[in-house]
Design a protein around this motif. Structure first.
Motif, PDB file in Angstrom:
ATOM      1  N   GLY A  52      -0.344  64.394  35.323  1.00 43.62           N
ATOM      2  CA  GLY A  52       0.508  63.210  35.284  1.00 43.62           C
ATOM      3  C   GLY A  52       0.221  62.181  36.361  1.00 43.62           C
ATOM      4  O   GLY A  52       0.191  60.987  36.097  1.00 43.62           O
ATOM      5  N   LYS A  53      -0.016  62.644  37.589  1.00 47.05           N
ATOM      6  CA  LYS A  53      -0.198  61.674  38.678  1.00 47.05           C
ATOM      7  C   LYS A  53      -1.441  60.820  38.451  1.00 47.05           C
ATOM      8  O   LYS A  53      -1.454  59.641  38.768  1.00 47.05           O
ATOM      9  CB  LYS A  53      -0.269  62.386  40.025  1.00 47.05           C
ATOM     10  CG  LYS A  53       1.113  62.860  40.469  1.00 47.05           C
ATOM     11  CD  LYS A  53       1.125  63.379  41.882  1.00 47.05           C
ATOM     12  CE  LYS A  53       2.535  63.853  42.223  1.00 47.05           C
ATOM     13  NZ  LYS A  53       2.620  64.460  43.545  1.00 47.05           N
ATOM     14  N   LEU A  64      -2.551  59.978  35.591  1.00 45.44           N
ATOM     15  CA  LEU A  64      -2.284  59.051  34.485  1.00 45.44           C
ATOM     16  C   LEU A  64      -1.398  57.881  34.905  1.00 45.44           C
ATOM     17  O   LEU A  64      -1.586  56.762  34.436  1.00 45.44           O
ATOM     18  CB  LEU A  64      -1.642  59.798  33.305  1.00 45.44           C
ATOM     19  CG  LEU A  64      -2.527  60.875  32.651  1.00 45.44           C
ATOM     20  CD1 LEU A  64      -1.740  61.714  31.660  1.00 45.44           C
ATOM     21  CD2 LEU A  64      -3.746  60.267  31.973  1.00 45.44           C
ATOM     22  N   VAL A  65      -0.438  58.120  35.781  1.00 43.89           N
ATOM     23  CA  VAL A  65       0.447  57.009  36.173  1.00 43.89           C
ATOM     24  C   VAL A  65      -0.143  56.126  37.280  1.00 43.89           C
ATOM     25  O   VAL A  65       0.404  55.072  37.579  1.00 43.89           O
ATOM     26  CB  VAL A  65       1.865  57.488  36.610  1.00 43.89           C
ATOM     27  CG1 VAL A  65       2.587  58.152  35.457  1.00 43.89           C
ATOM     28  CG2 VAL A  65       1.808  58.389  37.832  1.00 43.89           C
ATOM     29  N   THR A  66      -1.234  56.577  37.875  1.00 47.29           N
ATOM     30  CA  THR A  66      -1.841  55.754  38.926  1.00 47.29           C
ATOM     31  C   THR A  66      -3.120  55.064  38.455  1.00 47.29           C
ATOM     32  O   THR A  66      -3.715  54.284  39.197  1.00 47.29           O
ATOM     33  CB  THR A  66      -2.217  56.615  40.148  1.00 47.29           C
ATOM     34  OG1 THR A  66      -3.021  57.703  39.682  1.00 47.29           O
ATOM     35  CG2 THR A  66      -0.994  57.138  40.862  1.00 47.29           C
ATOM     36  N   GLY A  67      -3.535  55.380  37.252  1.00 45.98           N
ATOM     37  CA  GLY A  67      -4.780  54.804  36.751  1.00 45.98           C
ATOM     38  C   GLY A  67      -6.009  55.520  37.265  1.00 45.98           C
ATOM     39  O   GLY A  67      -7.130  55.077  37.050  1.00 45.98           O
ATOM     40  N   ALA A  69      -6.824  58.709  36.516  1.00 48.83           N
ATOM     41  CA  ALA A  69      -7.392  59.594  35.495  1.00 48.83           C
ATOM     42  C   ALA A  69      -8.568  58.880  34.849  1.00 48.83           C
ATOM     43  O   ALA A  69      -8.490  57.686  34.567  1.00 48.83           O
ATOM     44  CB  ALA A  69      -6.330  59.917  34.450  1.00 48.83           C
ATOM     45  N   TYR A  87     -11.161  58.267  31.834  1.00 45.85           N
ATOM     46  CA  TYR A  87     -11.461  58.414  30.414  1.00 45.85           C
ATOM     47  C   TYR A  87     -12.956  58.116  30.253  1.00 45.85           C
ATOM     48  O   TYR A  87     -13.537  57.424  31.099  1.00 45.85           O
ATOM     49  CB  TYR A  87     -10.660  57.398  29.600  1.00 45.85           C
ATOM     50  CG  TYR A  87      -9.158  57.543  29.728  1.00 45.85           C
ATOM     51  CD1 TYR A  87      -8.400  58.117  28.710  1.00 45.85           C
ATOM     52  CD2 TYR A  87      -8.483  57.102  30.865  1.00 45.85           C
ATOM     53  CE1 TYR A  87      -7.019  58.249  28.825  1.00 45.85           C
ATOM     54  CE2 TYR A  87      -7.108  57.233  30.989  1.00 45.85           C
ATOM     55  CZ  TYR A  87      -6.375  57.805  29.967  1.00 45.85           C
ATOM     56  OH  TYR A  87      -5.015  57.937  30.087  1.00 45.85           O
ATOM     57  N   ASP A 102     -13.863  54.668  30.730  1.00 44.80           N
ATOM     58  CA  ASP A 102     -13.983  54.110  32.088  1.00 44.80           C
ATOM     59  C   ASP A 102     -15.308  54.467  32.755  1.00 44.80           C
ATOM     60  O   ASP A 102     -15.598  53.993  33.855  1.00 44.80           O
ATOM     61  CB  ASP A 102     -12.874  54.671  32.991  1.00 44.80           C
ATOM     62  CG  ASP A 102     -11.491  54.349  32.462  1.00 44.80           C
ATOM     63  OD1 ASP A 102     -11.317  53.281  31.873  1.00 44.80           O
ATOM     64  OD2 ASP A 102     -10.586  55.197  32.637  1.00 44.80           O
TER      65      ASP A 102
END
Lengths: 778, 282, 158
Positions: free
Chosen positions: A19-20, A22-25, A27, A29, A32
């Protein structure tokens, strides 16, 4: 160790393990990702819906500065791939790059890698392809007719898949029925609309690492298998790595030509990595789409509401290739048996090739189309004999511990409770058939119900459906869970880590999950058929139990206690006999890695669900080890002047066995219902002559925050005997009955029945007019 | 690369902008960007040519303000829809402007899109033209020498774009005697462009309508006035049956387009709008 | 050379006129937290704050932001402490695939900075530019309300 916060995590809404990031950008993909020397790849696509490839000349493109590699069919092994090789070998029908014919607008026949997108696109334009244009067919009913253009040489009348199911004695049962009715339902196609488009980076270093493919996928091991087959390589020559994935919904379940092309382009470019990323338009037009279906039903019931027989025919628009077509057809038909006790059943499914974009897997696997059709039809049957739709359903649903006519084995089954609980929560008896109005007389209110059931797993990968997991515990007590399961956002890594922590008796925050890397993690067929929590979850459970046993063996040896007296609970090793704490988990690990023992703790788990051989051609057999169930109720308000339907609220009661992470379970339900509402009202791919006309979010509308629907979820826990801690799979079922629940509510509100999706205000007004006309005539 | 290369200009005064716009070959004006940049991307994708010069109007502060002098309201062309939506000065009949802004695009779009861009782009399907017709708005254009030309909204939508000039301000007179009602129905989903929209402005005194303006946007043509309905309503003594009766006095061609649903829906919206106009003014 | 201010740091860049903020962030500076799912001003995944306003970086020219403050998802957390909005999204289970989340969080921040106590309707409006395909939005609304509460509580403790 950090302070353990989450002992006994199963059943708790612990925060997501990733989660962290994902919410901070932070993570990452594949979208990216950038690698040194990375080239941009682009696919060469057919502008024609149906044509013979006479010649391809790439010489001009090759001379363009900045172009590193160009591939066409002649660079390939000409080996076809498909998704149902084991049960339907003839549906393996697509070449990674076509060599003789193209079968839809966008069909791939080559690819280019260049230093940037502009150069790659320029190169594509310089490739001369000579086509002989063939007559094309776009409509599935036209394509079935004798004399229609034949899309695949080996298939007559374009009937790519035929599924004849026949159980009991349908003729007799219909004769014995008091009421028989026929309906036809039309289900539109739709797009997945994952926010992260299809994207991959292929790197093929011939002399060192061979192939590494980073890909946004739901099924890395299936991608690996298809790559190995089409490239004629060993499985361990190919490492497929999944990173964070921006949604899948069934669209990222197979290898696409782009994955193949990225690898082969890289090889030709001397090992430079090649990234291929779909634009939104490519995503809409050239990935996969939902099967449009015509669902014809004829069924009979007794006056007392006993469902006697269901018969019918399903025709599905398959597009140019089969993809997951066979499984979609089977799922669209066989699901009925999980919901209703039905002995006499005959539905034939036809999946038809057309010169349109390929239909494939999408959340619900045909169940959304059949859900709309069957659950609308069931409502009409109930109305036909003047029975309350809820009572009618309660009379005919399946029960716990039964075997269906097609030999599906149902163990735990909370469907009855789902219906009762949702009906109570929604106030069914007070609301149904009460001719209610909203604030003004032209606002009419109605309520409708739909049911669904789902599998957890489906035999789609060769003959088995197994998942593996490994637990590696380090000397400081920190833990790795290795799983092949592909978290695409649903929270699989979180749920599996919760299961592992619970089974080990430790806190969830000890675990780091390494997932879906075919070079590192155990095998897993992928994220589909709501199988991960159940199947991969069981594998994680077994691995954790194995690791635990290894720890306890050492503790038992050291303390001379029978291992059967030992257990791990809430971070402590306990003696069950004396109910005393022997040592902390950390201390136990110190012991394992001590001078005396020095033993690494590596637990392994492999789980293959108990099923019986399924014959997809007849629909007989037990496809899943257990089944999940749900009832969904919609309350709507219809504006009779504008035809606009407002969904006031949805209730969804879902038998999930056990909610490993209640918040994630609710999220799956809410997300499914939202998708279902969009599909009911506005999601529809518009097509003309094989070309999609609305390939963008302006013309293909998705639900937004404004216009969303309140949903009340009711979790029913039936504690499945085979599920990890009693859990069942549940990621798809909540999407299946949504359209029908709304259509049924619409009829309750204003007395009209719409049988064609999407349900638009224009169709509502037209039906209201017709109803008025009929009433006048009467 | 999302856009083809161009030369970027950012004048800080209207005068400078007018000059650049008049002198630079093959230039386009950039306001909020929600239309222009999207279009430039799509042109690039299609391999079509794109302008060589882009003149951004963002740094011209005089263009982004809402001013009220007496009864005259002047809106700078670079005023964003969010600013209009939140503006405390738009009350009475002008309260229709914020209510219309709410329906345009999404929050992020409204934060960027400007009223000038919205009008100058002359979309056939957007919300503002019908409202501007009813509010009898005036559009203030400036040419390369800084000379002002004032065009009524009605003429602007009838007679064509003024690409050689810069739209700098929109002005309208506030009329305390009148109310303004706006109705729309979305194309597909709740957040969507309108399938049909219409605006009615008028006063209501001694149980009679006066100064009625009706403009409809059927999504195909530019918004147009329904003079027939205006004539019927002006001076008409309101009855409970008036909303229904109005439907017999419309310029049907304006509404019918080519679609049965639009035909029905525009009548339903109209009926409701007439009823609401009477209520609002009473 | 032009100077951009991103997350309170200044960058001197030889900007080309046609470069969008999205491209500068992702391709030039490696701030890949800002996503895009359409590059076409529809999905909202590229939402960033420019002078506090939530705007679409895919249609904003970088040159147009000179002299303004750009805030991206990377600019919210302080050290190892998440911003209350990020924490709220995590606590309320509002995150699934995560691809829309940076944009969604930026829209949430713009809303709460301006309106610390939004109604349900105001939340729905503020986030209508951000498409989420996974969630159905309900848990996102919970997160926004929870974040508002946390921010308010933090302020009263100050």
């Amino acid at each position: 160790m950090t302070k353990p916060n989450f002992t006994n995590p199963v059943g708790k809404s612990v925060p997501r393990i990733d989660g962290k990031g994902l919410v901070t950008g932070q993570a990452k993909y594949v979208f990216d990702m950038k690698l040194p020397g990375m080239l941009v790849g682009k696919m060469l696509r057919s502008p024609h819906a149906h044509a013979r490839i006479l010649s391809i000349d790439t010489s001009k493109a090759e001379q363009l500065p900045g172009v590193s590699a160009i591939i066409t069919a002649k660079d390939t092994n000409l080996i076809k791939f498909g998704s149902n090789e084991y049960f339907f070998p003839h549906t393996v029908d697509q070449l990674p790059l076509e060599d003789e014919k193209v079968r839809y607008i966008g069909d791939e026949l080559g690819a280019v890698a260049a230093i940037d997108e502009e150069t790659a696109e320029k190169a594509l334009k310089l490739i001369d392809v000579e086509y002989e244009i063939l007559p094309a067919v776009f409509d599935m009913q036209e394509a079935m007719k004798p004399g229609a253009p034949q899309i695949h040489d080996h298939v007559r009348n374009n009937m790519g898949v035929i599924l004849p199911t026949n159980f009991g004695n349908v003729e007799r049962a219909l004769k014995e029925s008091d009421y028989v009715r026929e309906d036809v339902f039309y289900c539109s196609d739709a797009a997945h609309c994952c926010l992260e488009p299809h994207v991959c980076i292929g790197r093929w270093e011939v002399f060192s690492d061979k192939i590494t493919l980073w890909v946004s996928t739901q099924a890395p091991f299936k991608v690996r298998e298809a790559l190995a087959k089409t490239l004629k390589l060993e499985l361990n020559d190919i490492r497929v790595i999944k990173l964070a994935v921006g949604g899948g919904f069934g669209g990222k379940l197979e290898m696409l030509p782009m994955d193949f092309a990225a690898c082969l382009l890289s090889k030709k470019a001397g090992g430079l990595p090649v990234k291929i990323c779909y634009s939104r338009e490519e995503e809409f037009c050239f990935s996969r789409r939902k099967h449009g279906m015509i669902y014809k039903l004829k069924s009979g019931v007794k006056k007392d509401g006993t469902l006697m027989a269901i018969t019918g025919e399903v025709i599905a628009d398959g597009g140019g290739y089969c993809s997951y077509g066979p499984t979609v057809m089977a799922a669209a038909i066989m699901r009925i048996f999980i919901v209703y006790k039905i002995k006499n059943f005959r539905i034939t499914g036809y999946r038809i090739y057309t010169n349109t974009p390929v239909s494939g897997a999408i959340r619900g696997f045909g169940g959304v189309q059949s859900g709309f059709s069957i659950e609308s039809h069931i409502d009409l049957l109930a109305r036909g004999i003047g029975m309350d739709p809820v009572a009618f359903r309660l009379k005919n649903i399946t029960e716990p511990n039964m075997v269906t006519a097609n030999k599906m084995i149902i163990s735990s089954n909370g469907l009855k409770e789902c219906i009762e609980r949702s009906a109570r929560a929604a106030g069914w008896t007070e609301k149904h058939a009460k001719n209610r109005q909203g604030k003004e007389p032209h606002l009419r209110r109605g309520i409708g119900i739909g049911l669904a059931a789902d599998v957890m797993g489906s035999k789609m990968y060769k003959s088995h459906e197994s998942a593996g997991a490994m637990i590696k515990i380090e000397e400081d007590g920190s833990i790795y869970l290795f799983t092949g399961a592909a978290d695409t956002g649903q929270g699989a890594n979180t749920a599996l880590s919760q299961i592992a922590a619970q089974a080990l008796g430790v806190s969830y925050d000890r675990i780091r999950c390494i997932a879906a890397d075919t070079g590192i993690t155990p095998f897993d067929t992928g994220s589909f058929a709501s199988r991960v929590t159940f199947i991969s979850g069981n594998a994680a459970l077994l691995a954790a139990q194995d690791a635990k046993k290894q720890i306890l063996e050492i503790v038992a040896q050291e303390h001379r206690i029978e291992i059967s007296d030992l257990d791990i609970e809430a971070e402590n090793i306990i003696n069950r006999k004396t109910s005393t704490v022997l040592m902390s988990f950390d201390k136990a690990l110190e012991l394992c890695y001590s001078f005396d023992y020095g033993r690494q703790i590596i637990g392994r788990g492999s789980f293959n669900p108990k099923t019986t051989p399924v014959d997809f051609r007849t629909g007989e057999g037990n496809v899943s080890s257990s089944y999940s169930f749900e009832a969904q109720i919609a309350e709507v308000e219809v504006n009779t002047e504008t035809g606009v339907i407002k969904v006031l609220k949805m209730w969804d009661a879902h038998d999930v066995g056990k909610a490993i992470n209640p918040s994630s379970v609710e999220s799956q339900i809410e997300g499914s219902v939202a998708m279902g509402v969009g599909y009911t009202f506005y999601e529809d791919l518009e097509m003309k002559n094989g070309r999609i006309l609305n390939p963008n979010f302006a013309d293909y509308r998705l639900m937004r925050s404004r216009g969303c629907v309140p949903i009340e979820t009711i979790l029913i826990e039936t504690h499945d005997p085979q599920g990890p801690f009693g859990a069942k799979g549940m990621g798809e079922a909540a999407l299946l009955p949504t359209s029908a629940a709304i259509a049924n509510a619409l009829q309750d509100a204003v007395g009209i029945r719409l049988t064609e999706l999407p349900i638009t205000p224009a169709k509502v007004l037209k039906a209201l007019e017709e109803k008025k006309k009929k009433e006048k005539e009467a | 690369m999302l856009l083809n290369p161009f030369t970027y200009h950012a004048p800080t005064t209207l005068e400078e902008a007018c000059k650049l716009h008049g002198e630079l070959p093959d230039n386009r004006l950039l306001a909020g960007g929600t239309f222009l940049i999207k279009t430039l991307k799509s042109l690039k994708k299609k391999g079509m040519s794109t302008p060589r010069h882009i003149i951004s109007l963002k740094n011209i502060s005089e263009l982004s303000s809402v001013k009220k002098e007496w009864d005259m309201l002047t809106i700078g062309a670079m005023t964003t829809l969010t600013t209009l939506y939140e503006s405390a000065q738009l009350t009475g009949d002008l309260a229709v402007i914020p209510s219309v802004c709410r329906n345009i695009g999404t929050t992020t779009i409204r934060n960027m899109a400007t009223i000038g861009g919205n009008l100058a782009c002359r979309y056939t399907w957007t919300e503002f033209p019908a409202v501007m017709l009813c509010l009898e708005a005036a559009l203030h254009f400036f040419d390369k020498d800084g000379k002002e030309e004032i065009v009524t909204a009605e003429d602007f939508f009838k007679n064509g774009a003024k690409t050689e000039k810069i739209l700098a301000f929109v002005s309208m007179k506030r009329d305390k005697e009148t109310c303004c009602i706006y109705k729309r129905i979305s194309q597909k989903s709740p957040v969507d462009v309108p399938l049909v929209s219409l605006c009615i402005r008028g006063g209501f005194k001694n149980n009679r309508f006066h100064h009625v303006h009706v403009a409809v946007n059927n999504g195909i043509d530019f918004a147009r006035r329904d003079n027939r309905l205006e004539n019927f309503l002006n001076g008409h003594t309101a009855k409970d049956s008036t909303p229904e009766e109005s439907l017999h006095h419309i310029d049907a061609a304006l509404y019918d387009a080519n679609d049965d649903y639009k035909k029905q829906i525009s009548r339903a919206l109209l009926r409701e709008a007439v009823r609401e106009l009477r209520e609002a003014c009473s | 050379m032009r100077t951009l201010s991103i997350n309170k740091k200044t960058y001197e860049l030889d900007l080309q006129g046609h470069e969008t903020v999205l491209e500068i962030l992702r391709d030039r500076l490696g701030f890949t937290g800002t996503k895009t799912a359409c590059e076409d001003a529809e999905c909202g995944a590229c939402t960033v704050l420019i002078d506090g306003k939530a705007v679409l970086s895919c249609i904003t020219l970088a040159c147009d932001t000179e002299g303004k403050e750009i805030t991206t998802i990377e600019g919210l957390a302080e050290g190892e402490t998440l911003h209350p909005i990020q924490q709220a999204y995590l606590d309320k289970g509002a995150v699934q695939c995560g691809f829309c989340i940076p944009g969604m969080i930026m829209s949430t921040k713009a809303l709460l900075d301006k309106n610390p106590d939004p109604t349900q309707e105001e939340i729905e409006y503020a986030l209508d530019g951000n498409i989420c395909r996974c969630s159905g939005y309900l848990k996102i609304f919970d997160a926004v309300k929870h974040a508002a509460k946390m921010i308010k509580e933090a302020k009263t403790h100050e």
